[in-house]
Every structure is written in C-alpha cells, then in structure tokens.
Design a protein around this motif. Structure first.
Motif, PDB file in Angstrom:
ATOM      1  N   LYS A  92       0.837  -1.327   0.128  1.00  0.00           N
ATOM      2  CA  LYS A  92       0.063   0.014  -0.014  1.00  0.00           C
ATOM      3  C   LYS A  92       0.957   0.983  -0.060  1.00  0.00           C
ATOM      4  O   LYS A  92       0.860   2.260   0.773  1.00  0.00           O
ATOM      5  CB  LYS A  92      -0.875  -0.138   1.270  1.00  0.00           C
ATOM      6  CG  LYS A  92      -1.921  -1.237   1.247  1.00  0.00           C
ATOM      7  CD  LYS A  92      -3.009  -1.322   0.159  1.00  0.00           C
ATOM      8  CE  LYS A  92      -3.833  -2.520   0.231  1.00  0.00           C
ATOM      9  NZ  LYS A  92      -4.577  -2.780  -0.891  1.00  0.00           N
ATOM     10  N   GLU A 464      -3.902   5.548  -7.464  1.00  0.00           N
ATOM     11  CA  GLU A 464      -3.759   4.438  -6.577  1.00  0.00           C
ATOM     12  C   GLU A 464      -3.701   3.155  -7.427  1.00  0.00           C
ATOM     13  O   GLU A 464      -4.533   2.910  -8.325  1.00  0.00           O
ATOM     14  CB  GLU A 464      -5.418   4.096  -5.939  1.00  0.00           C
ATOM     15  CG  GLU A 464      -5.208   3.125  -5.053  1.00  0.00           C
ATOM     16  CD  GLU A 464      -6.749   2.845  -4.288  1.00  0.00           C
ATOM     17  OE1 GLU A 464      -6.833   1.729  -3.504  1.00  0.00           O
ATOM     18  OE2 GLU A 464      -7.624   3.713  -4.373  1.00  0.00           O
ATOM     19  N   THR A 466      -3.866  -0.595  -7.870  1.00  0.00           N
ATOM     20  CA  THR A 466      -4.560  -1.879  -7.514  1.00  0.00           C
ATOM     21  C   THR A 466      -4.313  -3.227  -8.190  1.00  0.00           C
ATOM     22  O   THR A 466      -4.558  -4.119  -7.741  1.00  0.00           O
ATOM     23  CB  THR A 466      -5.924  -1.641  -7.664  1.00  0.00           C
ATOM     24  OG1 THR A 466      -6.499  -1.451  -8.878  1.00  0.00           O
ATOM     25  CG2 THR A 466      -6.484  -0.264  -6.867  1.00  0.00           C
TER      26      THR A 466
END
Length: 813
Positions: A92, A464, A466
C-alpha cells in the motif's frame, strides 16, 4: 598496527567524499578510461551479486587512476518498472515513494563498500529530467520514421483488466487472480530496430577482441540472418471460393529451396489472417476453433517448449512448380512475426516437419538421395543429390539452392530475400510506473508528438495502484489535453515505455555532469565514449546489450553523437552461489552484505569476492574463506610495524642482499608485474591476490626494514583497487600516499644469483646442490660427487652428464 576496519573505513570514505577524489577531471587533454558496471534496479537491498559486480568494476577503475588516467566511473538507478507497482499493491505504498526510499538505502550500502563512484553524475531513470530527454529522442525517432504505431498481440487478463508481461503468466493464467490469460490485439508503438539488423550483425566483428565469444554468438543467433526464397502459394479454386475470394495467395519464406519439390503440406501461424477469417466466419467446427484459440492465447515462448500440434484448415493450395494441390494446416510452431507467418513443410528433410507429419499421418516425399537414414525412422537432413525434382534431378542439393531461386526469379514466381529473426521492438506498456510516451491522440490530426517545450510529460502522483487496469487511463484529468498541432481537445497517450529504453542510453547521460539543457554534450561524448570496460551479468547478453547497441547507432544517425558502438570491452561475471545454488530468499540461502561489512569490514567483503574465483566463473560462498580474507588483511596491517616512513621508494643494492631478502623482493615485484596483466587484461584477481599473499609471506621470512618498506610501498599500490581502505591508511601513514602512481618493475630482482641443480644417480634423483651462476662445469660435477658420495662409493663412474642450469646425472656400475 592494530586493524580496526570500522574506524579506518569510515575515515577514508568521508575523506573521499569531502575531497571529490572519485570525480573525473574536466581536462580533456588527459588520457581517459570510462569504466561502467551495469546500474542496479532499486529493489531495496543490495545482494552479493551486486557486491561482485561493483567490486570488479571498482578495482579496474581504481587501478586506472593510479596509472594516471582520467577516470569516469559512475553509478545510477534503473528505477522504472513493474516491481515498484507490485510493491505498491503489496505494501500500500506509492511506487515513487517505494523507489526513492530504496535508492537512498541502497546508496548507503554501496558507499559502505568504499566504491569509487562519481557522486556528481548520479541519477535515476525515473527522474523527470531523464524522461525529458528520453521523450525528445522518442519524438525524433517518430519524426524520422524509426518509431511507428501498429496493433500488437498482448497477454490480457480480463479479471484484472490489464496487460501482463510474459513473466506474469503462470501456466497460461494470471499470476494474481489465476484467470486464464488471453491474447488480445492492442495498438502499440514499435521502434524499427530491424532497419539496423545487418549493421548490428556486421559490427559484431568489431567487438571480437573485447567481448566474450558466447555473447557475440548469442546476439548473432538472436538477429538470425537467413537467406532464402520468398514465393507465394495460390489457393485452389475451391479454397478461394470458401474464403470468399478475400485471399488469393499467401507468401512463404524458406532457406531450403532445394527441397521445394518435397513440400507435402503448408502451415500457417494460428494468428494468420486466413486462420482468423476461418474462425470469424464459422468455417471450422467448434473443436477446431477452440484448439486454435488456445494456440493463439499461448505465448511464443510457451509454444517453443510444448509438443507440436496442428489443425487441418480444410483448404488447399497449388504447388508453384508441380501444380499439385497440397493441404494447409495451422501449427503452433509457426510464428506470425517470421516469414509472413506461413511455412512450406518438407517432412522428408526437416526434423520438425517430420515429427508433425508422422503425428498427423501426412505424406512424405523424398527429394534428396541418401544412404545413411531410413525415412521410416527419421528425416534426412544431410547433403545429397536431388531426385523427384523434375529438371533439377542429379544436381547436388547445395548447388540446387541457387539454381531454383534463379528459376523462380526468371519466371516471376518468387525472389531471393534476406530475413531476420529479429523483430521490431515493441515499447508500449500499459502500466503506470514508466516514462510516458509523449504523443497525443487528436480526432482531427491523428497521432501528434508533444511540443518540445512541454517536455517532460510526467506521471501524476495522485493515483492508486490496485493491479486492475492502467491508472493513467482511468485518471480523471491527466490524459485530457490540447492537441499540440490544432489546439483542440485531445487525449494523451496512456502507455508508458518499456524500461529497456531507459537502460539503452544511460551510459551517454553520464558523460556530461547532469546538464539540464541537453541530455549530453557532443564534445563530452567524443571524449569519453566508448565505454572502455563494461561489467555485468551474462543474462543481459541479448536484450539490454542489443538495444544499447541499436540506440547508439540510432542516436548517431539522428545527429546526437558520432560513435558506432557503446562498449569497447565487456566482462560478464558469474553468479554467486551458496550450497551449489543461486542465492535467493525463497531458498533461504542468501548472505546479507551489510552483515558481512558490519562483522568484518568492506575490505574483507571485497577481498573475498575477488579472491574466491575468477570473475567470469561462478563463485561458491565460503564462510571460512571470508574469515581467511579478514585474517590476511589483519596480518597485512599488523606487519606494517616493520615499515619505515619514507616519501620515495628505497634504493637497494640487490646483489648484496641475502637469499631471503632477494626472494622477498622478487615476490613483491612479481605481484607488481602481475597487477598490470590482471587489471588491464585477464581480470584474474584471484591470482593477483595469491601473488600478494606470497609476497607478504616472503617479507615475513626476512627482517630487513628497507625490504619491508619497499614491499609495502608496492603492495599497498597493487592491493589498493581491491582493499582500498587499509591501503589508503597504510600508504598515508608511511608514504604520504606518494606511492599511488604508476610504479616501475625492476627486472634486476628476477635475475637469480645462484642455481639449484638436481643430482641423479643412474637416472634416479638423489639430492640437489646450490651453486653460483658462474660456477664452472668441473666445479659443479665435483660438488655433485661430494653431495652424493654414499651412492657412488665403491662404484665405477661410467659417465657424468651436466644439463646446464637444470641437472647432473652420474652413471655408475
């Protein structure tokens, strides 16, 4: 002198940094050496492979400095790439944060090894300034026709909505979600490397003296030049109708025109347009369509290792010479990118075609006579005379190649062509962490390069990762822009570049000190290039080295530089093994370089890694050998108590010295002589270290402080490239570092004042004698008789044989 590596190493590393000892001079009148080790990917921690690579390069660079060369020895970071995205998903973290934190940590690790890198020229390929110049090159290539767009077949995961690299496809499935991977056509950008195929091949000859033969052979095979015949098969009338008269012919390429009368079937790649048409128009049954789609979804690499399979397409073509119909199949061994994606098949004289034909019960037709094999068992692939080949019967098959090509050309049936296995280089990657491709898509203007003043096109930080889709494609604003040509709303290209692009020109960026206005100054390129010594792993023998060679030639033709080849000399080092296997975390057999440095010091790590094996060979980790390296440096340091403080090398009268003193000098100068051979040629550091160990032992067998002083004056010079910290400490203390220069070998030390001669009785060695070099033959024979008196008393001497400088043999009865 007590040996304290932590104190000594920190002291000299600080000194080197503060005083810019490792920075090259701007004086271009000096003779130069450009020493480069392949730059690392910032994965987070260095491993022993890094230690080996950079210790080798550093030893070569340090030696060149002592010889008076202006040395460029830089380091940087190959910092774009998939691992950063994978880490972002796992931890993350933003890829940029993960990458630059790793760089900071690994930079400290490399510094702790005492590597003499230029710090002022360091950069990461993910730096926006590096991307700026790279994007400029890409635009220039596009404008000059060296880069173009076309559709490409890629590995696609429908679940993750992303393209996968071949390495992310595990047994045909996505590595993340286990979804079956499919091949999907997507537009992408290609660099026209094939334009340089022949030059890349020809110029391998210029590298024969400096590159390993294995690497040259690998590149030659990868380029894969072949000469042969290109011709077309015409579809039979019935097949032409079946395909809606959309395909009258398809072309094939063969390197064996001598076997053309032996063709019994043709084979198409699963991606061939005819195969796609048959599938799309339901001209094959479901089982065949399913089998073909499975082949299409298999990577070329996987096709190369699986069993050969095929599908009868239910169409035929006409043989161009015999006029007979032959069947057409699709086979998994036919590749779309080579020879038009179609092959003629001659099972009687080709092993692969034979295996396929016997599996599917296809015909064999013999067209070359032979006595050495049975077609019931295997194909005949040797030399012979043509049969069953109409007017060409009776001609040797080698002569027939040229004659058949000539016949095709004279009758407008085909032509002689040169083909290459090398493909154009697809640089498009549907991923975030890479250099953006600097093009804009405009509905009116098409593909438009970005304006130079708008470069670099940088990545947005607010993404982000993912693993699903391309964050650049889904970003709400980043891809929205204006067309550089007409000013209308347009869309920015969301593909990023293959990371091999960055590593294909980084060596040029180093030659100018981080210029912001240009990638590099031409005058700097002219001075520093070529790289004099390049060091890296054999695993980069093909792609990286080939792309770097291509990029150099392309930038030359675009007017940026005037060199043809990037690397004059190449050293490929072997892997570091433990317990016979390559070190890896999964095997639990890794060695932490930080721990070795902490316990023993950087000099020990460097000495072990260079002493344990020749650099081109694999190196087996050995804990006791590490301890042995530490003990040698400790002894080297402690015995320095016998050295005098001087600023010039002592002058000694060699002939007046004792035997042990003369031997000590000889061993020291043998090490000095070997150092030139090793650092400037064969890189057999292990033999040089062994010579230095012998010299130290010989010094210890005498007690003349002048001999010790001369020995250390030389040995600290010779060993400085390998164990720099202790050598700087000793050379500074005793010699004010006046010995860090080119030293002359004194030949007088190799002249022996005495000889040792073996004495044999009736051919059997009994003893030996030592005599002065000027001793007469009579004296030598007399001494020999005295030395071996007990073997000749009460016996008659028949003959006395003296072989000068070697032996005496006394024959008795």
């Amino acid at each position: 002198m007590q040996y304290n590596p932590k104190e000594i190493e920190k002291k000299w590393q600080n000194y080197w940094n503060i005083n810019d000892i490792n920075e090259p001079s701007n004086d271009k009148s000096k003779k130069k050496k450009y020493i480069l080790s392949m730059f690392p990917y910032p994965s987070g921690r260095i491993h022993m492979g890094h230690v080996r690579n950079y210790s080798i390069g550093d030893a070569i660079a340090r030696h060149a400095r002592t010889q008076g060369f202006n040395v460029l020895h830089p380091i940087g970071w190959d910092s774009f790439g998939m691992p950063a995205e994978n880490a972002a998903i796992k931890h993350k973290l933003h890829p940029k944060k993960w990458t630059y934190e790793n760089i900071d940590y690994m930079r400290g690790e490399l510094e702790s090894l005492g590597l003499s890198f230029s710090k002022k020229r360091e950069f990461a390929t993910s730096d926006s300034l590096y991307s700026k110049f790279e994007q400029e090159f890409i635009i220039k290539m596009y404008e000059e026709g060296l880069l173009y767009e076309k559709s490409q077949s890629v590995n696609w995961c429908e679940t993750c909505h992303t393209v996968l690299a071949n390495e992310q496809v595990v047994e045909g499935c996505c590595w993340r979600c286990d979804q079956e991977v499919e091949q999907r056509d997507m537009p992408g950008y290609y660099i026209r490397i094939t334009k340089y195929a022949q030059e890349l091949l020809d110029d391998l000859k210029t590298l024969e003296k400096g590159w390993p033969k294995q690497v040259l052979t690998m590149q030659e095979n990868w380029i894969g030049r072949s000469e042969g015949l290109e011709f077309s098969f015409a579809l039979s009338e019935e097949s032409d109708k079946k395909l809606g008269q959309n395909f009258n012919t398809f072309s094939v390429f063969t390197t064996r025109p001598d076997t053309i009368y032996g063709v019994t079937y043709a084979a198409l790649a699963p991606e061939h347009e005819i195969v796609k048409y048959l599938i799309a128009h339901d001209l094959l049954d479901e089982d065949k369509k399913e089998a073909l789609k499975k082949m299409q979804n298999m990577s070329e690499r996987d096709r190369g290792i699986v069993e050969k399979e095929g599908i009868d397409l239910g169409i035929t073509v006409i043989h161009p010479l015999t006029g007979k119909e032959i069947p057409v199949w699709s086979a998994n061994f036919v590749l779309a990118g080579y020879g038009g994606g179609a092959v003629m098949s001659v099972p009687a004289h080709d092993e692969r075609d034979y295996a396929f034909a016997t599996k599917y019960d296809l015909a064999l037709k013999e067209v070359i006579t032979h006595d050495s094999s049975d077609l019931a068992e295997e194909a005949f692939t040797g030399q012979g005379v043509l049969i069953n080949s109409e007017s060409f019967d009776g001609i040797s098959n080698e002569d027939a190649k040229a004659k058949i090509i000539a016949y095709f050309e004279e009758n407008a049936l085909g032509k002689r062509v040169v083909n290459y296995k090398l493909r154009d280089w697809g640089i498009s990657r549907q991923r975030y962490w890479g250099a953006p491709i600097p093009f804009v898509h405009c509905t009116d203007c098409g593909i438009v390069p970005e304006k130079k003043e708008n470069l670099p096109i940088t990545l947005p930080d607010d993404v982000e990762i993912t693993g699903e889709g391309n964050p650049l494609d889904t970003h709400p604003t980043w891809k929205k822009c204006q067309c550089p040509k007409c000013g209308k709303d347009a869309t920015r290209e969301t593909d990023t570049m293959d990371t091999f692009v960055q590593s294909s020109w980084y060596f040029l960026r180093y030659v100018s000190e981080n210029r912001t206005d240009v990638a590099f100054e031409k005058q700097d390129v002219d001075y520093w290039m070529n790289v004099d010594q390049y060091v890296g792993g054999i695993e980069h023998a093909i792609l990286h080295l080939l792309y770097a060679r291509f990029f150099t030639k392309a930038l030359r033709d675009l007017g940026y530089i005037s060199v043809d080849e990037p690397f004059a000399n190449l050293l490929t080092q072997g892997m570091v093994l433990k317990d016979g296997s390559k070190m890896s975390k999964s095997k639990g057999n890794t060695i932490d370089p930080d721990a070795i440095i902490k316990e023993f010091g950087a000099d020990t790590a460097r000495l072990f890694i260079l002493f344990a094996a020749p650099p081109q060979k694999e190196l087996e980790w050995n804990d006791s050998a590490v301890m042995g390296s530490f003990k040698f440096i400790k002894r080297f340091s402690e015995r320095a108590e016998h050295v005098n403080v001087v600023d010039t090398i002592p002058i000694l009268e060699h002939s007046s010295l004792s035997k042990n003193e003369q031997l000590a000098r000889k061993k020291v100068y043998e090490a000095l002589k070997k150092s030139a051979e090793v650092y400037e040629g064969n890189f057999a550091f292990n033999t040089l270290v062994a010579a230095c160990m012998e010299a130290l032992n010989a010094l210890n067998d005498q007690d003349n402080r002048d001999i010790y002083t001369e020995g250390y004056y030389i040995l600290t010079n010779v060993l400085e490239p390998i164990i720099p910290h202790i050598c700087w400490e000793l050379a500074d203390k005793f010699f004010a570092r006046t010995n860090f220069k080119k030293l002359e070998v004194l030949e007088e030390v190799f002249v022996e004042s005495s000889l040792t001669l073996a004495v044999s009785i009736n051919g059997k060695r009994r003893d030996e004698i030592e005599v002065a070099r000027d001793t007469s033959k009579e004296e030598i024979l007399s001494l020999a008789r005295e030395q071996c008196a007990k073997w000749i008393e009460d016996k008659q001497i028949i003959k006395e044989i003296y072989v000068p400088n070697k032996l005496i043999n006394i024959v008795v009865k």
